[in-house]
Design a protein around this motif. Sequence first.
Motif, short mmCIF file in Angstrom:
data_model
loop_
_atom_site.label_atom_id
_atom_site.label_comp_id
_atom_site.label_asym_id
_atom_site.label_seq_id
_atom_site.Cartn_x
_atom_site.Cartn_y
_atom_site.Cartn_z
N GLU A 51 0.88 -1.17 0.00
CA GLU A 51 0.00 0.00 0.00
C GLU A 51 0.92 1.23 0.00
O GLU A 51 1.42 1.63 1.04
CB GLU A 51 -0.91 -0.01 1.24
CG GLU A 51 -1.88 -1.16 1.28
CD GLU A 51 -2.96 -1.07 0.23
OE1 GLU A 51 -3.41 0.05 -0.08
OE2 GLU A 51 -3.36 -2.13 -0.29
N ASN A 52 1.18 1.76 -1.17
CA ASN A 52 2.17 2.84 -1.31
C ASN A 52 1.55 4.21 -1.05
O ASN A 52 0.39 4.46 -1.39
CB ASN A 52 2.76 2.82 -2.72
CG ASN A 52 3.68 1.65 -2.92
OD1 ASN A 52 4.55 1.39 -2.10
ND2 ASN A 52 3.50 0.92 -4.02
N ASP A 59 2.27 0.85 5.03
CA ASP A 59 1.95 0.27 6.33
C ASP A 59 1.20 -1.06 6.20
O ASP A 59 0.82 -1.67 7.19
CB ASP A 59 1.15 1.25 7.18
CG ASP A 59 -0.19 1.61 6.56
OD1 ASP A 59 -0.46 1.20 5.40
OD2 ASP A 59 -0.98 2.30 7.22
N ALA A 60 0.99 -1.50 4.96
CA ALA A 60 0.29 -2.76 4.72
C ALA A 60 0.68 -3.30 3.35
O ALA A 60 1.16 -2.56 2.48
CB ALA A 60 -1.22 -2.55 4.79
N TRP A 117 -6.15 -10.38 0.48
CA TRP A 117 -5.75 -10.24 1.87
C TRP A 117 -4.98 -8.94 2.02
O TRP A 117 -4.06 -8.68 1.25
CB TRP A 117 -4.83 -11.40 2.23
CG TRP A 117 -4.92 -11.88 3.63
CD1 TRP A 117 -4.69 -11.17 4.75
CD2 TRP A 117 -5.25 -13.19 4.05
NE1 TRP A 117 -4.85 -11.96 5.86
CE2 TRP A 117 -5.19 -13.20 5.45
CE3 TRP A 117 -5.57 -14.38 3.37
CZ2 TRP A 117 -5.45 -14.34 6.19
CZ3 TRP A 117 -5.84 -15.49 4.11
CH2 TRP A 117 -5.78 -15.47 5.51
N ILE A 118 -5.33 -8.12 3.00
CA ILE A 118 -4.55 -6.94 3.36
C ILE A 118 -3.89 -7.23 4.69
O ILE A 118 -4.57 -7.51 5.68
CB ILE A 118 -5.42 -5.67 3.42
CG1 ILE A 118 -6.01 -5.39 2.03
CG2 ILE A 118 -4.57 -4.48 3.91
CD1 ILE A 118 -7.01 -4.25 2.00
N VAL A 119 -2.57 -7.18 4.70
CA VAL A 119 -1.80 -7.55 5.89
C VAL A 119 -1.08 -6.30 6.40
O VAL A 119 -0.26 -5.71 5.69
CB VAL A 119 -0.78 -8.66 5.56
CG1 VAL A 119 0.04 -9.00 6.80
CG2 VAL A 119 -1.48 -9.88 5.01
N LYS A 120 -1.43 -5.89 7.60
CA LYS A 120 -0.73 -4.75 8.24
C LYS A 120 0.70 -5.13 8.56
O LYS A 120 0.96 -6.25 8.97
CB LYS A 120 -1.45 -4.33 9.54
CG LYS A 120 -2.85 -3.82 9.33
CD LYS A 120 -2.81 -2.42 8.83
CE LYS A 120 -4.23 -1.85 8.78
NZ LYS A 120 -4.26 -0.58 8.14
N ARG A 121 1.59 -4.21 8.38
CA ARG A 121 3.00 -4.47 8.67
C ARG A 121 3.30 -4.26 10.13
O ARG A 121 2.66 -3.57 10.84
CB ARG A 121 3.88 -3.53 7.87
CG ARG A 121 3.85 -3.84 6.38
CD ARG A 121 4.83 -2.97 5.67
NE ARG A 121 4.89 -3.32 4.25
CZ ARG A 121 5.71 -2.74 3.41
NH1 ARG A 121 6.53 -1.80 3.81
NH2 ARG A 121 5.71 -3.10 2.15
#
Length: 121
Positions: A51-52, A59-60, A117-121
């Motif tokens: 997610e730029n 952050d994801a 899938w959205i994965v938070k960093r």
Amino acid sequence: MIAPIFSICAASADVRSILGESPIRLYPFGLQDDNVVYPYAVWQNIDGEPENYLAQRPDADHFSLQVDCWADSVATAISVARAIRGAIEGKAYITRWGDQSRDTETKRYRYSFDVDWIVKR
């Protein structure tokens, strides 16, 4: 940088009841054993990107996965897909119900679907 599909599915009693516990027969694509035990499922990344933002680091991460469920019968292939769906919904989004087919060589059945899938960093 991999979506947490294995850890989420491994925590599900429904997935473990159908795909076993030691080991859980959910493999990254191409890494299932030559001594195949049915049913099993494989997954692979088919797309994805961070997610730029212009003002900060991502952050994801976004992942698109393809999941293929293999079994000796149509009903069992669908049961595998249903168990995985139950484990991941609420954490990911199923974006496509894909092919249902029978492999001409092994005579086993496949049920395929895609997951975002959205994965938070």
